[in-house]
Design a protein around this motif. Structure first.
Motif, short mmCIF file in Angstrom:
data_model
loop_
_atom_site.label_atom_id
_atom_site.label_comp_id
_atom_site.label_asym_id
_atom_site.label_seq_id
_atom_site.Cartn_x
_atom_site.Cartn_y
_atom_site.Cartn_z
N VAL A 73 0.86 -1.18 0.00
CA VAL A 73 0.00 0.00 0.00
C VAL A 73 0.90 1.23 0.00
N SER A 74 0.75 2.08 -0.99
CA SER A 74 1.55 3.30 -1.03
C SER A 74 0.85 4.41 -0.25
N ARG A 75 1.62 5.37 0.18
CA ARG A 75 1.04 6.50 0.90
C ARG A 75 0.08 7.28 0.00
N ARG A 76 0.45 7.46 -1.24
CA ARG A 76 -0.42 8.16 -2.20
C ARG A 76 -1.71 7.37 -2.41
N GLY A 77 -1.57 6.04 -2.55
CA GLY A 77 -2.75 5.20 -2.76
C GLY A 77 -3.69 5.24 -1.58
N TYR A 78 -3.12 5.30 -0.36
CA TYR A 78 -3.96 5.35 0.84
C TYR A 78 -4.77 6.65 0.86
N ALA A 79 -4.10 7.76 0.58
CA ALA A 79 -4.81 9.06 0.60
C ALA A 79 -5.89 9.10 -0.48
N MET A 135 -12.43 17.43 6.37
CA MET A 135 -12.18 16.46 7.43
C MET A 135 -11.05 15.49 7.11
N ILE A 136 -10.91 15.08 5.85
CA ILE A 136 -9.87 14.11 5.53
C ILE A 136 -8.47 14.64 5.85
N PRO A 137 -8.08 15.84 5.39
CA PRO A 137 -6.75 16.35 5.77
C PRO A 137 -6.59 16.54 7.27
N ILE A 138 -7.66 16.99 7.94
CA ILE A 138 -7.58 17.20 9.39
C ILE A 138 -7.31 15.88 10.10
N GLY A 205 -9.78 19.61 -4.92
CA GLY A 205 -8.45 19.49 -5.48
C GLY A 205 -7.38 19.94 -4.48
N ILE A 206 -7.64 21.06 -3.81
CA ILE A 206 -6.70 21.56 -2.79
C ILE A 206 -6.60 20.56 -1.65
N SER A 207 -7.76 20.00 -1.24
CA SER A 207 -7.78 19.01 -0.16
C SER A 207 -6.94 17.79 -0.51
N SER A 211 -3.65 16.45 1.46
CA SER A 211 -3.61 15.08 2.00
C SER A 211 -2.40 14.32 1.46
N LEU A 212 -2.11 14.45 0.18
CA LEU A 212 -0.95 13.78 -0.41
C LEU A 212 0.35 14.29 0.21
N HIS A 213 0.42 15.59 0.45
CA HIS A 213 1.62 16.17 1.07
C HIS A 213 1.78 15.67 2.51
#
Length: 220
Positions: A73-79, A135-138, A205-207, A211-213
Motif C-alpha cells: 500500500v503506497s502513501r499516495r494510494g492510501y490518501a 475532514m480528511i486532511p484534518i 483538489g486543494i484538499s 492530503s498527499l503532502h
C-alpha cells in the motif's frame, strides 16, 4: 486500493446502525415539521461524512498505519482511497436523501417538484464534498481526538469570521444578504450551479494535494 476499499467497507458495516438512526431521526424531523429539508439533508451528509472519515481513526489506532504501510500500500494510494470512499458515502447520502424526499412527497409534507428535489440532492452532494474536503486532511494531520478539537476550532473560526464580517458590514450600513440575493437573482441557475460545482471541485483538489503532502511527510 481494492484491498483498502474492502477493509473500509467492513469497517462501515459495523456502523450500519448509524445509517438506520440517521434515517429514523431525519424522517421524524420531516414528519413532525420541526425542521426543513436543508437541515435534514445537512444532517444526513454530516453523519455519512463522519462515518467515512472515522475509518482513518480506525487505521491509526494501535499503530495501525505502521502495519498498513508494510503491506503493498503506497502513501499516495492510501490518501486517494479515502477520496474514492468519499464518492461511495456521497452516493449513500444521496440515496438516503432521495428516499426521505420521496417520503416527504408521499406524506404531503412537500409538493412534488422535480426542480426542488434536484436542487436538494445537488446541495447534498456539494455539502458532502466540502465536509470530506475539510475532514480528511484534518484527520490525517492531527489523528483521533486532536482532529475533533481541530475541526471544532476551524468551524468556530469560520463562524466568527462569517458573523464578524456581517456585523462589520452592518456597521457600515452594507446589506450583505440583500447584495447576495440580488446577485443570485440576476444570475442564471445553470451558471450558478456550474460555479458552485467548480468551486467544490477546486476545494476538493486543494484538499487532495494537502492530503498527499501530509501522507508523504508524516512519520508513522
Amino acid at each position: 486500493m481494492k484491498g483498502l476499499l474492502i477493509k473500509d467497507f467492513q469497517l462501515l458495516k459495523k456502523q450500519k446502525m448509524l445509517v438506520v438512526l440517521s434515517m429514523v431521526i431525519s424522517f421524524a424531523f420531516l414528519l413532525f415539521g420541526t425542521s426543513g429539508i436543508p437541515f435534514i439533508i445537512g444532517y444526513i451528509t454530516i453523519m455519512f461524512s463522519l462515518a467515512s472519515t472515522s475509518t482513518i481513526s480506525y487505521d491509526q489506532h494501535s499503530n495501525g498505519m505502521s502495519f498498513l504501510l508494510t503491506l503493498p500500500v503506497s502513501r499516495r494510494g492510501y490518501a486517494m482511497e479515502k477520496y474514492v470512499l468519499m464518492l461511495v458515502t456521497m452516493a449513500g447520502s444521496l440515496a438516503v436523501s432521495s428516499v426521505l424526499l420521496l417520503a416527504a412527497v408521499c406524506t404531503n409534507r412537500i409538493p412534488f417538484d422535480p426542480g426542488l428535489m434536484l436542487r436538494a440532492l445537488l446541495s447534498c452532494a456539494l455539502w458532502s464534498a466540502l465536509v470530506h474536503a475539510l475532514m480528511i486532511p484534518i484527520q490525517l494531520i492531527f489523528e483521533a481526538e486532536k482532529s475533533r478539537i481541530a475541526f471544532a476550532v476551524i468551524i468556530g473560526i469560520a463562524y466568527a469570521v462569517f458573523f464578524g464580517g456581517i456585523a462589520l458590514a452592518r456597521h457600515f450600513h452594507i446589506d450583505v444578504p440583500g447584495l447576495f440575493r440580488s446577485l443570485v437573482s440576476r444570475m442564471d441557475t445553470a451558471v450558478l450551479t456550474l460555479l458552485l460545482c467548480l468551486a467544490a471541485a477546486g476545494i476538493l483538489g486543494i484538499s487532495i494535494l494537502v492530503s498527499l503532502h501530509v501522507m508523504k511527510k508524516k512519520e508513522y
